[in-house]
Enzyme design. Sequence first.
Site, PDB file in Angstrom:
ATOM      1  N   GLY A  33      -4.985  17.127   4.682  1.00 19.60           N
ATOM      2  CA  GLY A  33      -5.405  16.953   6.075  1.00 19.60           C
ATOM      3  C   GLY A  33      -4.523  16.004   6.858  1.00 19.60           C
ATOM      4  O   GLY A  33      -3.290  16.022   6.754  1.00 19.60           O
ATOM      5  N   VAL A  34      -5.158  15.141   7.651  1.00 19.48           N
ATOM      6  CA  VAL A  34      -4.451  14.163   8.486  1.00 19.48           C
ATOM      7  C   VAL A  34      -3.579  13.264   7.618  1.00 19.48           C
ATOM      8  O   VAL A  34      -2.428  12.976   7.951  1.00 19.48           O
ATOM      9  CB  VAL A  34      -5.467  13.303   9.291  1.00 19.48           C
ATOM     10  CG1 VAL A  34      -4.798  12.096   9.926  1.00 19.48           C
ATOM     11  CG2 VAL A  34      -6.143  14.152  10.358  1.00 19.48           C
ATOM     12  N   ASP A  35      -4.108  12.823   6.487  1.00 15.17           N
ATOM     13  CA  ASP A  35      -3.390  11.922   5.589  1.00 15.17           C
ATOM     14  C   ASP A  35      -2.062  12.539   5.151  1.00 15.17           C
ATOM     15  O   ASP A  35      -1.000  11.918   5.260  1.00 15.17           O
ATOM     16  CB  ASP A  35      -4.288  11.628   4.385  1.00 15.17           C
ATOM     17  CG  ASP A  35      -3.793  10.485   3.514  1.00 15.17           C
ATOM     18  OD1 ASP A  35      -2.942   9.700   3.952  1.00 15.17           O
ATOM     19  OD2 ASP A  35      -4.286  10.373   2.376  1.00 15.17           O
ATOM     20  N   SER A 123     -13.655  11.352   8.538  1.00 12.57           N
ATOM     21  CA  SER A 123     -14.666  11.909   7.628  1.00 12.57           C
ATOM     22  C   SER A 123     -15.134  13.318   7.998  1.00 12.57           C
ATOM     23  O   SER A 123     -15.952  13.895   7.291  1.00 12.57           O
ATOM     24  CB  SER A 123     -15.896  10.990   7.487  1.00 12.57           C
ATOM     25  OG  SER A 123     -15.556   9.818   6.779  1.00 12.57           O
ATOM     26  N   TYR A 127     -14.179  15.433   3.898  1.00 14.40           N
ATOM     27  CA  TYR A 127     -15.293  14.562   3.515  1.00 14.40           C
ATOM     28  C   TYR A 127     -16.632  15.093   4.022  1.00 14.40           C
ATOM     29  O   TYR A 127     -17.673  14.500   3.768  1.00 14.40           O
ATOM     30  CB  TYR A 127     -15.061  13.130   3.984  1.00 14.40           C
ATOM     31  CG  TYR A 127     -14.056  12.360   3.127  1.00 14.40           C
ATOM     32  CD1 TYR A 127     -13.261  12.991   2.168  1.00 14.40           C
ATOM     33  CD2 TYR A 127     -13.907  11.002   3.275  1.00 14.40           C
ATOM     34  CE1 TYR A 127     -12.359  12.293   1.396  1.00 14.40           C
ATOM     35  CE2 TYR A 127     -13.008  10.283   2.501  1.00 14.40           C
ATOM     36  CZ  TYR A 127     -12.237  10.929   1.557  1.00 14.40           C
ATOM     37  OH  TYR A 127     -11.347  10.225   0.793  1.00 14.40           O
TER      38      TYR A 127
END
Length: 173
Positions: A33-35, A123, A127
């Site tokens: 994802g964003v990470d 999140s 998540y």
Amino acid sequence: MGARITLVQGDITTQEVDAVVNAANSGLLGGGGVDGAIHRRGGPEILAECRQLRATSLPDGLPTGQAVATTAGKLPAQHVIHTVGPVYAKSKDRSELLASAYRESLRVADELGARTVAFPAISAGVYGWPMDDAARVAVETVGFTRTAVEEVRFVLFGDDAYEAFTRAAQPAH
């Protein structure tokens, strides 16, 4: 009191801001994802600083709801603020941990002297946090947090996230 909130639909890795917030995992060594996008676009300098943090001040990783800053590497931002949001659980209200991720990111931004900060929907991806509630917690927390940050830009991927944050940012009637 709080920062001005703006909403953008797009890619957080292209934002020209003082700091970009990364929805990291506690290991700080990249992910999906964003990470993953921030690490890919920012280059190896970000991962190198994350590894240094793990080797020194954060041997057990970054706790949920906390935040820490690194270089932004090749990103157009000056800094990346890594924060760990909670995994959503129907059986337990973890919204205070989600709010803490936003508050702590703003605290770190203030320490850095950042005036513009781009946040993802923490999140709300893998998540599993329901998007409408994630948006509500994000907008309320940023709105009530004392900070020297002038603009908080929520950079949202996809129509659902943008629409949820648009609803959350509407003043109550």
